[in-house]
Design an enzyme around this catalytic site. Sequence first.
Site, PDB file in Angstrom:
ATOM      1  CB  SER A  18      -0.876  -0.017   1.268  1.00 51.92           C
ATOM      2  OG  SER A  18      -1.443   1.262   1.502  1.00 51.92           O
TER       3      SER A  18
ATOM      4  CE1 TYR B   1      -3.011  -0.158   5.275  1.00 56.61           C
ATOM      5  CE2 TYR B   1      -3.487  -2.462   5.715  1.00 56.61           C
ATOM      6  CZ  TYR B   1      -3.303  -1.423   4.817  1.00 56.61           C
ATOM      7  OH  TYR B   1      -3.395  -1.650   3.480  1.00 56.61           O
TER       8      TYR B   1
ATOM      9  CE  LYS C  21      -1.544  -4.356   3.297  1.00 56.50           C
ATOM     10  NZ  LYS C  21      -1.937  -5.561   2.548  1.00 56.50           N
TER      11      LYS C  21
HETATM   12  C1  WQD Z   1      -9.441   9.850   1.144  1.00 58.93           C
HETATM   13  C2  WQD Z   1      -9.731  11.306   1.419  1.00 58.93           C
HETATM   14  C3  WQD Z   1     -10.105  11.791   3.731  1.00 58.93           C
HETATM   15  C4  WQD Z   1     -13.844   9.609   4.214  1.00 58.93           C
HETATM   16  C5  WQD Z   1      -6.805   4.895   3.068  1.00 58.93           C
HETATM   17  C6  WQD Z   1      -5.785   4.159   3.866  1.00 58.93           C
HETATM   18  C7  WQD Z   1      -4.760   3.553   2.941  1.00 58.93           C
HETATM   19  C8  WQD Z   1      -5.430   2.757   1.840  1.00 58.93           C
HETATM   20  C9  WQD Z   1      -6.467   3.567   1.117  1.00 58.93           C
HETATM   21  C10 WQD Z   1      -5.319   0.430   2.394  1.00 58.93           C
HETATM   22  C11 WQD Z   1      -9.025  11.804   2.668  1.00 58.93           C
HETATM   23  C12 WQD Z   1     -11.353  12.066   2.909  1.00 58.93           C
HETATM   24  C13 WQD Z   1     -12.688  10.139   3.670  1.00 58.93           C
HETATM   25  C14 WQD Z   1     -14.901  10.469   4.598  1.00 58.93           C
HETATM   26  C15 WQD Z   1     -13.591  12.345   3.878  1.00 58.93           C
HETATM   27  N1  WQD Z   1      -6.011   1.587   2.366  1.00 58.93           N
HETATM   28  N2  WQD Z   1     -12.574  11.482   3.507  1.00 58.93           N
HETATM   29  N3  WQD Z   1     -14.735  11.815   4.407  1.00 58.93           N
HETATM   30  O1  WQD Z   1      -7.030   7.885   3.860  1.00 58.93           O
HETATM   31  O2  WQD Z   1      -6.227   8.280   1.475  1.00 58.93           O
HETATM   32  O3  WQD Z   1      -6.203   5.985   2.415  1.00 58.93           O
HETATM   33  O4  WQD Z   1      -7.391   4.046   2.104  1.00 58.93           O
HETATM   34  O5  WQD Z   1      -4.244   0.200   1.952  1.00 58.93           O
HETATM   35  O6  WQD Z   1      -3.944   2.711   3.722  1.00 58.93           O
HETATM   36  O7  WQD Z   1      -5.115   5.087   4.691  1.00 58.93           O
HETATM   37  O8  WQD Z   1      -8.365   7.054   1.855  1.00 58.93           O
HETATM   38  O9  WQD Z   1     -10.747   7.111   1.299  1.00 58.93           O
HETATM   39  O10 WQD Z   1     -10.062   7.125   3.763  1.00 58.93           O
HETATM   40  O11 WQD Z   1      -9.682   9.153   2.374  1.00 58.93           O
HETATM   41  O12 WQD Z   1     -13.459  13.559   3.727  1.00 58.93           O
HETATM   42  O13 WQD Z   1     -15.977  10.042   5.098  1.00 58.93           O
HETATM   43  O14 WQD Z   1     -11.134  11.448   1.663  1.00 58.93           O
HETATM   44  O15 WQD Z   1      -9.907  12.814   4.701  1.00 58.93           O
HETATM   45  O16 WQD Z   1      -8.626  13.131   2.446  1.00 58.93           O
HETATM   46  P1  WQD Z   1      -6.915   7.427   2.455  1.00 58.93           P
HETATM   47  P2  WQD Z   1      -9.786   7.554   2.356  1.00 58.93           P
END
Ligand code: WQD
Length: 337
Positions: free
Chosen positions: A124, A148, A152
Amino acid sequence: MKILVTGGTGYIGSHTVLSLQEAGHDVVVIDNLVNSSEESLRRVAELSGKTAEFHNVDLVDEAAVERVFAASPIDAVIHFAGLKAVGESVREPLKYYHNNLVGTLNLIRVMDRHDVRSIVFSSSATVYGEHNPIPYVEKMEIGANNPYGRTKEQIEDILSDLGAADSRWHIALLRYFNPVGAHPSGRIGEDPQGIPNNLVPFIAQVAVGRREKLMVFGGDYDTPDGTCLRDYIHVVDLAEGHVAALNYVAERTGVFRWNLGSGKGSSVLEVLRSFEKAVGQPIPYEITGRRAGDLPAFWADATSALADLSWSTTKTVDQMCEDHWRWQKNNPQGYTA
Ligand code: WQD
């Protein structure tokens, strides 16, 4: 070839099983169904016309993993199985280290005993941590900032050390960014248990009426519209990237690592607008405080996968949202009928 896919009933796993079958491979799936449903495999079979062999097995049960390898000759492994919620890993690190590390160690020990030494590992972008400049490049120093992500990173280290010690191993480490979307049929897709942590499945559940509104975590970042930038990648493009990596390492021994991303950043509000376009109506949201641990922006340098694997993303954020919405609209409660 006969490919074992661990975590093959999950979101990325099921799409990869389909891509493998479409490429002519036979597939065996190991999954403990802790965060997925076997229904996904039934639908994959409907789409591909081929049924993957399924074993309800937990990788922490080494004897059960041994029985799967003893029962059928496996040529290579794609390893997805693992817990993957960042927030949960901070609250329950031991659960994550035990499940993700012991499960992986069991898998590769059994592989070695059965002379199966070709593995594609689902890593990841989170391994890049918070100090690397963007775009992220594979040769950069890594340093995850949550349990997490550290599992990885540690699995990448285990596989790298194994490949360095034993030149018979064929190892691909794939660092993906933000997988979203669904197979265009709308029959398979992301079905998170409980409240979705990730952006697009949450938006999709608001759009289908399961959630009241999207909370946008922070509108005051130093980005064009104040919301975070991420590298979103269509899950079908991601699945094809796994097939390409599998083919590459089948020809070569050694340890290889690739980013699987688009090479572009999209903001939370851009994704929201794109999803509204797919739905055809506004989606309620509120800009709230920042989420702890979020980085303002990151995306992939995607040049190595293109150069080595002749692979790059093909689908746009609009297509990701259209496909994700078709899945969610047709399956409002996910796989549970
Ligand atoms: C994306 C953006 C949030 C939800 C995560 C894991 C990473 C990988 C992919 C496994 C951010 C914003 C989110 C919400 C929001 N997973 N957001 N409201 O954090 O980039 O990555 O998923 O490997 O390890 O960390 O993805 O989709 O959670 O967030 O505003 O209800 O959307 O703040 O800016 P992220 P995400």
